[in-house]
Design a protein around this motif. Sequence first.
Motif, PDB file in Angstrom:
ATOM      1  N   UNK A  19       0.731  -1.352  -0.069  1.00  0.00           N
ATOM      2  CA  UNK A  19       0.172  -0.053  -0.176  1.00  0.00           C
ATOM      3  C   UNK A  19       1.018   1.358   0.151  1.00  0.00           C
ATOM      4  N   UNK A  20       0.827   2.053  -0.986  1.00  0.00           N
ATOM      5  CA  UNK A  20       1.805   3.118  -1.127  1.00  0.00           C
ATOM      6  C   UNK A  20       0.839   4.389  -1.182  1.00  0.00           C
ATOM      7  N   UNK A  21       1.536   5.606  -0.717  1.00  0.00           N
ATOM      8  CA  UNK A  21       0.606   6.745  -0.418  1.00  0.00           C
ATOM      9  C   UNK A  21       0.703   7.484  -1.533  1.00  0.00           C
ATOM     10  N   UNK A  22       0.077   8.538  -1.281  1.00  0.00           N
ATOM     11  CA  UNK A  22      -0.021   9.760  -2.518  1.00  0.00           C
ATOM     12  C   UNK A  22       0.886  10.999  -2.216  1.00  0.00           C
ATOM     13  N   UNK A  23       1.337  11.795  -3.115  1.00  0.00           N
ATOM     14  CA  UNK A  23       1.784  12.987  -2.524  1.00  0.00           C
ATOM     15  C   UNK A  23       1.254  13.824  -2.024  1.00  0.00           C
ATOM     16  N   UNK A  24       1.629  14.869  -1.377  1.00  0.00           N
ATOM     17  CA  UNK A  24       0.712  15.811  -0.620  1.00  0.00           C
ATOM     18  C   UNK A  24       0.054  16.891  -1.672  1.00  0.00           C
ATOM     19  N   UNK A  25      -1.222  16.901  -1.472  1.00  0.00           N
ATOM     20  CA  UNK A  25      -2.185  17.669  -2.529  1.00  0.00           C
ATOM     21  C   UNK A  25      -1.836  19.155  -2.395  1.00  0.00           C
ATOM     22  N   UNK A  26      -1.573  19.739  -3.513  1.00  0.00           N
ATOM     23  CA  UNK A  26      -1.123  21.063  -3.318  1.00  0.00           C
ATOM     24  C   UNK A  26      -2.193  22.135  -2.913  1.00  0.00           C
ATOM     25  N   UNK A  27      -3.378  21.678  -3.050  1.00  0.00           N
ATOM     26  CA  UNK A  27      -4.505  22.595  -2.545  1.00  0.00           C
ATOM     27  C   UNK A  27      -4.482  22.498  -0.963  1.00  0.00           C
ATOM     28  N   UNK A  28      -4.023  21.470  -0.114  1.00  0.00           N
ATOM     29  CA  UNK A  28      -3.694  21.445   1.185  1.00  0.00           C
ATOM     30  C   UNK A  28      -2.580  21.961   1.767  1.00  0.00           C
ATOM     31  N   UNK A  29      -2.635  23.007   2.589  1.00  0.00           N
ATOM     32  CA  UNK A  29      -1.223  23.668   3.106  1.00  0.00           C
ATOM     33  C   UNK A  29      -0.507  22.580   3.956  1.00  0.00           C
ATOM     34  N   UNK A  30       0.655  22.958   3.906  1.00  0.00           N
ATOM     35  CA  UNK A  30       1.715  22.082   4.775  1.00  0.00           C
ATOM     36  C   UNK A  30       1.450  22.191   6.359  1.00  0.00           C
ATOM     37  N   UNK A  31       1.081  23.503   6.606  1.00  0.00           N
ATOM     38  CA  UNK A  31       0.582  23.611   8.060  1.00  0.00           C
ATOM     39  C   UNK A  31      -0.610  22.602   8.181  1.00  0.00           C
ATOM     40  N   UNK A  32      -1.619  22.447   7.288  1.00  0.00           N
ATOM     41  CA  UNK A  32      -2.714  21.725   7.798  1.00  0.00           C
ATOM     42  C   UNK A  32      -2.321  20.097   7.977  1.00  0.00           C
ATOM     43  N   UNK A  33      -1.137  19.996   7.388  1.00  0.00           N
ATOM     44  CA  UNK A  33      -0.839  18.286   7.517  1.00  0.00           C
ATOM     45  C   UNK A  33       0.128  18.302   8.723  1.00  0.00           C
ATOM     46  N   UNK A  34       1.170  18.912   8.708  1.00  0.00           N
ATOM     47  CA  UNK A  34       2.249  18.934   9.832  1.00  0.00           C
ATOM     48  C   UNK A  34       1.471  18.945  11.055  1.00  0.00           C
ATOM     49  N   UNK A  35       0.586  19.838  11.170  1.00  0.00           N
ATOM     50  CA  UNK A  35      -0.111  19.917  12.387  1.00  0.00           C
ATOM     51  C   UNK A  35      -1.016  18.621  12.791  1.00  0.00           C
ATOM     52  N   UNK A  36      -1.433  17.785  11.838  1.00  0.00           N
ATOM     53  CA  UNK A  36      -2.090  16.842  12.061  1.00  0.00           C
ATOM     54  C   UNK A  36      -1.727  15.382  11.786  1.00  0.00           C
TER      55      UNK A  36
END
Length: 636
Positions: free
Chosen positions: A477-494
Amino acid sequence: KKTARERLLLLLLLLLLRRPRATAMAEEDDRGAVASDDLAQFRSLVHAADRKFARVRDLPPWARGPLHLLHCRKAFKAYTRLWQFQQQRRRQLLAGGLRRWEIGDIASRIGQLYYGQYQRTSEVRFLLEAYVFYEAIVSRGYFEAARAASRPDLKLRYKELRFYVRFLIVALLLNRTDEVRQLADRFRALVEESKAAFPATNFKEWKQVAQEISRFLKADASSKIARPLRYNVMFDAHPSSVPHIARFHANRVLRLQDALLTSYRQNEIKLAELTLDTFRMLQCLEWEPSGSSYQLPKKESCENGALSDQSGTSGLIDINIAADLMDPDLPPNPRKAVIYHPSISHLLAVTATICEELSSDSILLIYISASGKTDCSVASQKDFHGKPSNSSKANHASGKKGSPLSRPAADDTLNSNTNLRSYVCLGSQGTGGSNNLYPEDLVPFTRKPLFLIIDSENSQAFKTIHGAERGETSALLLSHEKLSSVSDTGLTSGGSQFTYFLTAPLQAFYQLVGLSSDVEDDAYSNADSLLSSALAEWEVALCTSNSLDQVWAQVLSDPFLRRLILRFIFCRAVISLFCSSGDSAGHLPECLPNLPESLSPESAVTQVYIHHLAERLGVLDHFQFLDSIRDSLQSR
């Protein structure tokens, strides 16, 4: 004569009056001698138990061999004897000079032993035993008297700070949310109090720990009505698929016996040596008991701060309480080795040890959450031995011509343009490339069945494992890249988004579309019910498919792996439809071997349910569905 007689009587009276006092003094001296002997024996038992504790502590958490069993038995036996001795001689020991924090220190050591056993076996009863001892230490204030002393002890203060962090982790793993918040507040207050009590000491590291705790709890804060991450038979088992799952038992069936979990990302959210991603995956691979969570019996506190025990013995801790809290109907949890920031050699050594012990009807899950960007590694490309090389050397080292692991120059050019490499990074910059994990590193372990979850920007590099296995075809099971519409802050904080989907799919969906999970009970419950219906239907479709690859068929009987596969289908479909709405993402989540086309993101059976979910939550404009799906649903 009368005077002589009176003197004689007076003398006899004085002798009679002095005798009880002398006897009392003699008895007091005897009691003091006994208390002193008891205290000396107590110190001897403490010293012997500490030596055995050190031997167990020095063993790695994943050690399960005969040496580990021998040392653990000796340590538990020593502390059982010590604990019973201080219970039976409590008054004499206190009279001889025993301090209350010493009792708390013994209880803390016993709690550590139980927690260590939980780490090695994943048996929750050990976690419950650790909680019982830790909770008693706080409730009875074993460390508070020492804290109130006129001359506080710095070493003892460090001991207390470490204890609170350990207790907080145990409470977190047991989903004791209220207790976790209280412990976090106590810890922060203790750090501030320590700074005032020891002005010459720098408590910077402990302030950082307090910040880590706050950051972790903020990221882990979810809807109050969201159920735990563990596998709950009441919600995660779908009765409609039971007959279809049973047919797989006629063929080879693999069960999840062991899991290896590790992560490394810059500025990742963590609590001590437990990162948010590994915490979520660890919880996801455990059984939830019949109730909503593990509930420990509450004890009433007395006015003096001590607990009132049914036994009536002061300081007694019920060490058998966990036996009454376990659900006998549940099978054992798969064993999990959680490795914090390992070197590559360390990671491979642990993997080899686990593979060596893997039974013939079992499969090993390897979960790796790490970055594939050059910002956490050296800029120059390394071959899989960690040595600098140019493109041609790297291709030659990775495999011979025609080998599935050989990488064409075009791929290297693409990776260099996207700031990615053919590895994931498990170490900080400046390690000389020795902490880069390549797909080739995992190939030797494919002699045993593997279930690989790679959560990285460069997870696609590990597709080369498929077809290059040495014996058993691996499930990936291989992940996707970070979506460009989602901020880095939104992901690194969660935490990682892919891991979030695999462990808490509805909350991950909320995060993706920008909704708060703190919603009304009915709205969240309806969305959860809709997702459960979708997963149930997809499970039946998966089990009845004629095109299901044998690699997936042989693991569908395992509830943990089946749930991960279904959540992956949901994640892949959601990300695919979300990206179609204009997001310029890179690759989508991918699995190898391929799952049936009937459950692909383009299929009607997946799009219909995601359309219903998005419509119910009012976020239809975030997704792009097939015209036929949209028209058919609008016409109803």
